[in-house]
Write an enzyme that holds these catalytic residues in place. Structure first.
Site, PDB file in Angstrom:
ATOM      1  N   SER A 112       0.846  -1.194   0.000  1.00 24.85           N
ATOM      2  CA  SER A 112       0.000   0.000   0.000  1.00 24.85           C
ATOM      3  C   SER A 112       0.880   1.242   0.000  1.00 24.85           C
ATOM      4  O   SER A 112       1.956   1.249   0.599  1.00 24.85           O
ATOM      5  CB  SER A 112      -0.902   0.004   1.240  1.00 24.85           C
ATOM      6  OG  SER A 112      -1.548   1.259   1.398  1.00 24.85           O
ATOM      7  N   SER A 113       0.383   2.288  -0.648  1.00 23.88           N
ATOM      8  CA  SER A 113       1.147   3.538  -0.667  1.00 23.88           C
ATOM      9  C   SER A 113       1.311   4.115   0.724  1.00 23.88           C
ATOM     10  O   SER A 113       2.221   4.915   0.971  1.00 23.88           O
ATOM     11  CB  SER A 113       0.463   4.559  -1.580  1.00 23.88           C
ATOM     12  OG  SER A 113      -0.862   4.845  -1.129  1.00 23.88           O
ATOM     13  N   CYS A 114       0.453   3.703   1.674  1.00 21.06           N
ATOM     14  CA  CYS A 114       0.549   4.258   3.024  1.00 21.06           C
ATOM     15  C   CYS A 114       1.772   3.744   3.765  1.00 21.06           C
ATOM     16  O   CYS A 114       2.125   4.282   4.823  1.00 21.06           O
ATOM     17  CB  CYS A 114      -0.717   3.967   3.818  1.00 21.06           C
ATOM     18  SG  CYS A 114      -0.882   2.258   4.344  1.00 21.06           S
ATOM     19  N   LYS A 156       1.674  -3.700   6.539  1.00 21.00           N
ATOM     20  CA  LYS A 156       2.193  -3.884   5.180  1.00 21.00           C
ATOM     21  C   LYS A 156       3.718  -3.957   5.169  1.00 21.00           C
ATOM     22  O   LYS A 156       4.306  -4.732   4.393  1.00 21.00           O
ATOM     23  CB  LYS A 156       1.707  -2.748   4.273  1.00 21.00           C
ATOM     24  CG  LYS A 156       0.228  -2.795   3.928  1.00 21.00           C
ATOM     25  CD  LYS A 156      -0.101  -4.050   3.129  1.00 21.00           C
ATOM     26  CE  LYS A 156      -1.548  -4.039   2.651  1.00 21.00           C
ATOM     27  NZ  LYS A 156      -1.882  -5.279   1.886  1.00 21.00           N
ATOM     28  N   TYR A 204      -2.052   0.196   9.697  1.00 26.56           N
ATOM     29  CA  TYR A 204      -2.134  -0.508   8.416  1.00 26.56           C
ATOM     30  C   TYR A 204      -0.778  -0.481   7.716  1.00 26.56           C
ATOM     31  O   TYR A 204      -0.344  -1.478   7.125  1.00 26.56           O
ATOM     32  CB  TYR A 204      -3.205   0.147   7.544  1.00 26.56           C
ATOM     33  CG  TYR A 204      -3.473  -0.558   6.243  1.00 26.56           C
ATOM     34  CD1 TYR A 204      -4.017  -1.838   6.216  1.00 26.56           C
ATOM     35  CD2 TYR A 204      -3.203   0.062   5.029  1.00 26.56           C
ATOM     36  CE1 TYR A 204      -4.283  -2.480   5.025  1.00 26.56           C
ATOM     37  CE2 TYR A 204      -3.461  -0.576   3.827  1.00 26.56           C
ATOM     38  CZ  TYR A 204      -4.004  -1.841   3.830  1.00 26.56           C
ATOM     39  OH  TYR A 204      -4.249  -2.482   2.647  1.00 26.56           O
ATOM     40  N   HIS A 231     -12.781   2.940   1.489  1.00 21.68           N
ATOM     41  CA  HIS A 231     -11.723   3.757   0.892  1.00 21.68           C
ATOM     42  C   HIS A 231     -12.291   5.124   0.527  1.00 21.68           C
ATOM     43  O   HIS A 231     -13.500   5.286   0.363  1.00 21.68           O
ATOM     44  CB  HIS A 231     -11.164   3.065  -0.350  1.00 21.68           C
ATOM     45  CG  HIS A 231     -10.480   1.772  -0.063  1.00 21.68           C
ATOM     46  ND1 HIS A 231     -10.987   0.557  -0.447  1.00 21.68           N
ATOM     47  CD2 HIS A 231      -9.324   1.503   0.611  1.00 21.68           C
ATOM     48  CE1 HIS A 231     -10.177  -0.413  -0.045  1.00 21.68           C
ATOM     49  NE2 HIS A 231      -9.158   0.134   0.590  1.00 21.68           N
TER      50      HIS A 231
END
Length: 230
Positions: A22-24, A55, A51, A87
């Site tokens: 994930s970009s987060c 990841k 989160y 989302h």
């Protein structure tokens, strides 16, 4: 859950596994667009650090087992979950679909959280699915950890919201933003040119934002009608 799946694959002797990042999981202060080399070099964005940590743990486990990870930008499309944990694109679509149409009573004002100037790179869910299939077929060729997407300039939330309102036929709506600083001001991904070209050359036709938003709104409105009839 994903780490348990990965451990199970190891125990069963499965040699080729692809997980989705994930970009987060990129540091909040990482240079834009995000490069894989910046993973693990700083603190996460506070609003989704749990989160992001999960990841990153998955990435490290993949490193140990020799498995691969694809990191997409923000995803959207038909079939996404609605509700308080949706989302952000689906949350905006739900908000627009639920707006009443008051054409005979003047302009309806919709109060919005955040800033319309915030930028987010997006990837349509069907494009992601096709990329994962191609990556699985060409497993030995793709990098161990890589961003995926189209290297498009990220649109602003205000632009996305206006497209959603147009697709939902809520044309008589005025939006008021509170301009709170929620999350990163911009998020975009640096995708290796060779990988992007490979996706295009193997038959993926990128889904444009207008088309993707239209399909997402259309699907949500259909489900809303079904729910209303029950």
């Amino acid at each position: 859950m994903a780490t348990l799946v990965m451990k199970g694959c190891q125990q069963l002797g499965i040699e080729k596994v692809i997980s989705l990042g994930s970009s987060c999981q990129y540091p909040r202060d990482a240079e834009q667009p995000f490069e894989v080399s910046s993973l693990g070099t700083g603190s996460f964005e506070e609003t989704n650090w749990g989160y992001a940590l999960a990841k990153e743990n998955l990435r490290h486990m993949g490193d140990q087992l020799g498995y691969k990870m694809l990191i997409p930008p923000n995803l959207y499309g038909p079939g996404d979950k609605s509700g308080p944990n949706s989302h952000f694109i689906q949350a905006l679509v739900d908000k627009a679909v639920a707006l009443p149409v008051e054409r005979n009573r003047g302009i309806l004002t919709c109060n919005m959280m955040g800033s319309p100037k915030t930028e987010r790179e997006l990837l349509y869910i069907d494009d992601l699915a096709k990329m994962v299939v191609i990556a699985a077929e060409d497993y030995d060729w793709i990098p161990r950890v890589t961003n995926i997407g189209w290297n498009w300039k990220p649109p602003t939330i205000g632009c996305i919201w206006n497209l959603i309102l147009l697709a939902a036929e809520k044309v008589g709506v005025s939006s008021s933003w509170d301009d709170l600083n929620i999350g990163m001001p911009t998020k975009s991904m640096s995708v290796p040119f060779t990988l992007e070209s490979h996706f295009r050359n193997t038959g993926i036709d990128p889904t444009g934002l207008d088309s993707g938003i239209h399909q997402t709104v259309k699907s949500t409105m259909a489900w809303a009608r079904i729910a209303a009839e029950k």
